[in-house]
Design an enzyme around this catalytic site. Sequence first.
Site, PDB file in Angstrom:
ATOM      1  N   HIS A  87       0.840  -1.208   0.000  1.00 12.37           N
ATOM      2  CA  HIS A  87       0.000   0.000   0.000  1.00 12.37           C
ATOM      3  C   HIS A  87       0.878   1.262   0.000  1.00 12.37           C
ATOM      4  CE1 HIS A  87      -3.140  -2.549   2.363  1.00 12.37           C
ATOM      5  NE2 HIS A  87      -3.570  -2.439   1.130  1.00 12.37           N
ATOM      6  N   LYS A  93     -17.633  -5.704   8.011  1.00 12.12           N
ATOM      7  CA  LYS A  93     -16.337  -6.352   8.225  1.00 12.12           C
ATOM      8  C   LYS A  93     -15.777  -6.001   9.592  1.00 12.12           C
ATOM      9  CE  LYS A  93     -14.321  -6.645   3.604  1.00 12.12           C
ATOM     10  NZ  LYS A  93     -13.308  -5.959   2.807  1.00 12.12           N
ATOM     11  N   ARG A 113      -2.316  -6.191  -8.253  1.00 14.80           N
ATOM     12  CA  ARG A 113      -1.267  -7.161  -7.947  1.00 14.80           C
ATOM     13  C   ARG A 113      -1.186  -8.250  -8.998  1.00 14.80           C
ATOM     14  NH1 ARG A 113      -3.554  -7.431  -2.027  1.00 14.80           N
ATOM     15  NH2 ARG A 113      -5.322  -6.965  -3.354  1.00 14.80           N
ATOM     16  N   SER A 164      -3.154  -7.395   3.112  1.00 18.99           N
ATOM     17  CA  SER A 164      -3.367  -7.265   4.554  1.00 18.99           C
ATOM     18  C   SER A 164      -3.723  -8.624   5.152  1.00 18.99           C
ATOM     19  CB  SER A 164      -4.493  -6.269   4.841  1.00 18.99           C
ATOM     20  OG  SER A 164      -4.134  -4.989   4.394  1.00 18.99           O
TER      21      SER A 164
HETATM   22  P1  ADP Z   1      -5.798  -5.786   0.872  1.00 22.79           P
HETATM   23  O1  ADP Z   1      -6.160  -6.533  -0.391  1.00 22.79           O
HETATM   24  O2  ADP Z   1      -4.337  -5.826   1.173  1.00 22.79           O
HETATM   25  O3  ADP Z   1      -6.678  -6.089   2.045  1.00 22.79           O
HETATM   26  P2  ADP Z   1      -7.137  -3.213   0.498  1.00 22.79           P
HETATM   27  O4  ADP Z   1      -8.512  -3.732   0.356  1.00 22.79           O
HETATM   28  O5  ADP Z   1      -6.862  -2.305   1.622  1.00 22.79           O
HETATM   29  O6  ADP Z   1      -5.988  -4.301   0.538  1.00 22.79           O
HETATM   30  O7  ADP Z   1      -6.664  -2.592  -0.887  1.00 22.79           O
HETATM   31  C1  ADP Z   1      -6.613  -1.255  -1.224  1.00 22.79           C
HETATM   32  C2  ADP Z   1      -5.981  -1.109  -2.586  1.00 22.79           C
HETATM   33  O8  ADP Z   1      -4.592  -1.423  -2.504  1.00 22.79           O
HETATM   34  C3  ADP Z   1      -6.532  -1.988  -3.701  1.00 22.79           C
HETATM   35  O9  ADP Z   1      -6.491  -1.229  -4.901  1.00 22.79           O
HETATM   36  C4  ADP Z   1      -5.530  -3.115  -3.757  1.00 22.79           C
HETATM   37  O10 ADP Z   1      -5.510  -3.733  -5.032  1.00 22.79           O
HETATM   38  C5  ADP Z   1      -4.243  -2.365  -3.493  1.00 22.79           C
HETATM   39  N1  ADP Z   1      -3.168  -3.193  -2.945  1.00 22.79           N
HETATM   40  C6  ADP Z   1      -3.229  -4.003  -1.883  1.00 22.79           C
HETATM   41  N2  ADP Z   1      -2.046  -4.623  -1.658  1.00 22.79           N
HETATM   42  C7  ADP Z   1      -1.198  -4.170  -2.631  1.00 22.79           C
HETATM   43  C8  ADP Z   1       0.172  -4.448  -2.971  1.00 22.79           C
HETATM   44  N3  ADP Z   1       0.886  -5.329  -2.282  1.00 22.79           N
HETATM   45  N4  ADP Z   1       0.702  -3.796  -4.022  1.00 22.79           N
HETATM   46  C9  ADP Z   1      -0.043  -2.945  -4.740  1.00 22.79           C
HETATM   47  N5  ADP Z   1      -1.337  -2.643  -4.484  1.00 22.79           N
HETATM   48  C10 ADP Z   1      -1.913  -3.244  -3.454  1.00 22.79           C
END
Ligand code: ADP
Length: 163
Positions: free
Chosen positions: A17, A41, A90, A128
């Site tokens: 992130h 959630k 990803r 996460s």
């Molecule tokens: P997670 O899938 O880690 O629970 P979130 O729902 O908080 O993450 O995702 C928020 C945004 O960050 C989404 O656009 C997700 O694709 C992106 N994201 C999550 N992890 C990564 C990563 N390792 N590299 C790039 N983008 C990411």
Amino acid sequence: MSVAIYPGSFDPVTKGHLDIIKRAAAQFDRLIVCVMVNSEKHGLFSHQERVELLRRVTRDLDNVEVDASPMLLAEYARTRNASCVVKGLRALSDFEKEFQMAMINRKLNPGLETMFLSARQNYTYLSSSITKELASFHVPLNDFVPDEIVDEVQRRMEQELGR
Ligand code: ADP
């Protein structure tokens, strides 16, 4: 002024992130990182705690603001005068859902663009939920979450496991 929003759950913020935050912040005058509040959630951290962790790891980034919102993203973007939503991709598996969300957001807010940034190679495996899973097995989190929050995430997981 160009304003973009990077929405997510951020439970907790990972190095993946943070990489997207830094790269997106370089493309816009202002980047709003928004914890989207989804009451269904139950997370490891409360929404307010996630905001605080995000603020801690972005404190040196002058044009980055951290917020939380229970609103629909397309509506929230309107209230913040944002013209773009930033998403990290990803793998191909992220694409279908994100593409659908981008279409829906454009329908609800026709001025709203979605920009996809590809994950940096060493973070493509990172999420996460994987981070929490590893923490539950006491794996050191230094490669997964920003240094400033490693101890806190590990501590919270220990508390959770002790319940
Ligand atoms: P997670 O899938 O880690 O629970 P979130 O729902 O908080 O993450 O995702 C928020 C945004 O960050 C989404 O656009 C997700 O694709 C992106 N994201 C999550 N992890 C990564 C990563 N390792 N590299 C790039 N983008 C990411």
